[in-house]
Motif scaffolding. Structure first.
Motif, PDB file in Angstrom:
ATOM      1  N   GLU A 272     -80.513 -58.459  64.152  1.00  0.00           N
ATOM      2  CA  GLU A 272     -81.559 -58.686  64.675  1.00  0.00           C
ATOM      3  C   GLU A 272     -82.328 -57.247  64.769  1.00  0.00           C
TER       4      GLU A 272
ATOM      5  N   PHE B  10     -86.295 -64.158  67.582  1.00  0.00           N
ATOM      6  CA  PHE B  10     -85.923 -63.867  66.313  1.00  0.00           C
ATOM      7  C   PHE B  10     -86.092 -65.106  65.527  1.00  0.00           C
TER       8      PHE B  10
ATOM      9  N   ALA C 109     -81.905 -58.244  71.715  1.00  0.00           N
ATOM     10  CA  ALA C 109     -81.076 -58.654  70.670  1.00  0.00           C
ATOM     11  C   ALA C 109     -80.215 -59.799  71.041  1.00  0.00           C
TER      12      ALA C 109
ATOM     13  N   PHE D 111     -78.783 -66.110  67.477  1.00  0.00           N
ATOM     14  CA  PHE D 111     -80.002 -65.204  67.310  1.00  0.00           C
ATOM     15  C   PHE D 111     -81.043 -65.569  68.666  1.00  0.00           C
TER      16      PHE D 111
END
Length: 272
Positions: free
Chosen positions: A249, A162, A242, A158
């Motif tokens: 995400e 995020f 992302a 991630f």
């Protein structure tokens, strides 16, 4: 309409499968990443099920599927995917895989082209990482358990933004990693250690879409661009900001990109 079923492979492994959508719609096979399970696609099910019969499964060593001793190979994982298609009576499917699942999707497109219609290769590469790094991670997990690598994995799965937001999807993936079977995870790391499908990619004739998050550290855009360049008939798309599990995400943009690609009426075999 949803249905859960267990499928058995030729070597006795039991794979959990799940189907959603109209059974008469075109089939779409979804293949999970390393360390996740078929629930990773939950956010996309409502958007994709009107146009496709969705067929998900937990890869061997993942979720509630069997956990045979390793090592695994991408070819073995590809044969598992064929077992799932065969059991559900699917002759030819669209395929979408992310990370390790993307390598499996690429293997299918290269080795059994007659079974594949269109292919989405998300946050993946023809070769992911280095053999030494994957073997080291496998050894760590076997010796110390999953808790020893969870923080590392989340950092590569991630984007920092995020992770800072502590989204529910992040917590679900973390819980799944901590519950994961160490041998299944380690053996799948060994599949990644030995996989290099660059030469096979050049032989793929199905239309492909390569998707990558711009903040993906595990398979960064440069890897995705190299895969795109190797494929004869491929489109390319980035999801700005992302990370590696881009469908978690940015679920809506990911869903739209894939749906647009899979439903394009002008896209035929050999053209992208």
């Amino acid at each position: 309409m949803s249905h859960e079923e267990v499928v058995q492979t030729d070597d006795g492994v039991r794979l959990r499968t799940w189907t959603d959508g109209d059974p008469d719609a075109p089939p779409l096979l979804l293949i999970n990443s390393l360390g996740t399970d078929l629930s990773m696609w939950d956010a996309q099910v409502p958007g994709w099920s009107p146009s496709h019969r969705l067929l998900r499964y937990d890869q061997r060593g993942h979720g509630t599927s069997s956990v045979p001793d390793g090592p695994y190979t991408v070819a073995r994982l590809g044969r598992d995917a064929l077992t799932v298609l065969d059991h559900h009576g699917v002759e030819r499917a669209d395929v979408c895989g992310i990370s390790l699942g993307g390598l499996v999707a690429l293997w299918l497109a290269a080795h059994v082209p007659e079974r594949v219609r269109r292919v989405v290769l998300a946050d993946t590469a023809a070769k992911v990482g280095t053999e030494d790094a994957w073997r080291a991670r496998a050894a760590t997990v076997r010796e110390q358990g999953m808790d020893a690598v969870v923080d590392l994995v989340l950092g590569r799965f991630f984007s920092p933004t995020f992770r800072a937001g502590r989204a529910p999807a992040l917590a679900r993936v973390e819980q799944g990693l901590r519950r994961a079977a160490p041998e299944g995870y380690a053996a799948s790391c060994e599949a990644l250690a030995t996989a290099d499908l660059l030469a096979e990619a050049a032989a793929v004739r199905a239309p492909c879409l390569v998707v990558v998050g711009t903040a993906d550290e595990a398979t960064p855009p440069a890897d995705a661009q190299a895969l795109h360049a190797a494929l004869p008939h491929a489109g390319y798309a980035e999801l700005p900001g992302a990370g590696h599990l881009a469908n978690l995400e940015q679920p809506e943009p990911f869903e739209r990109l894939v749906a647009d690609f899979l439903t394009r009426p002008d896209l035929e075999q050999g053209h992208a």
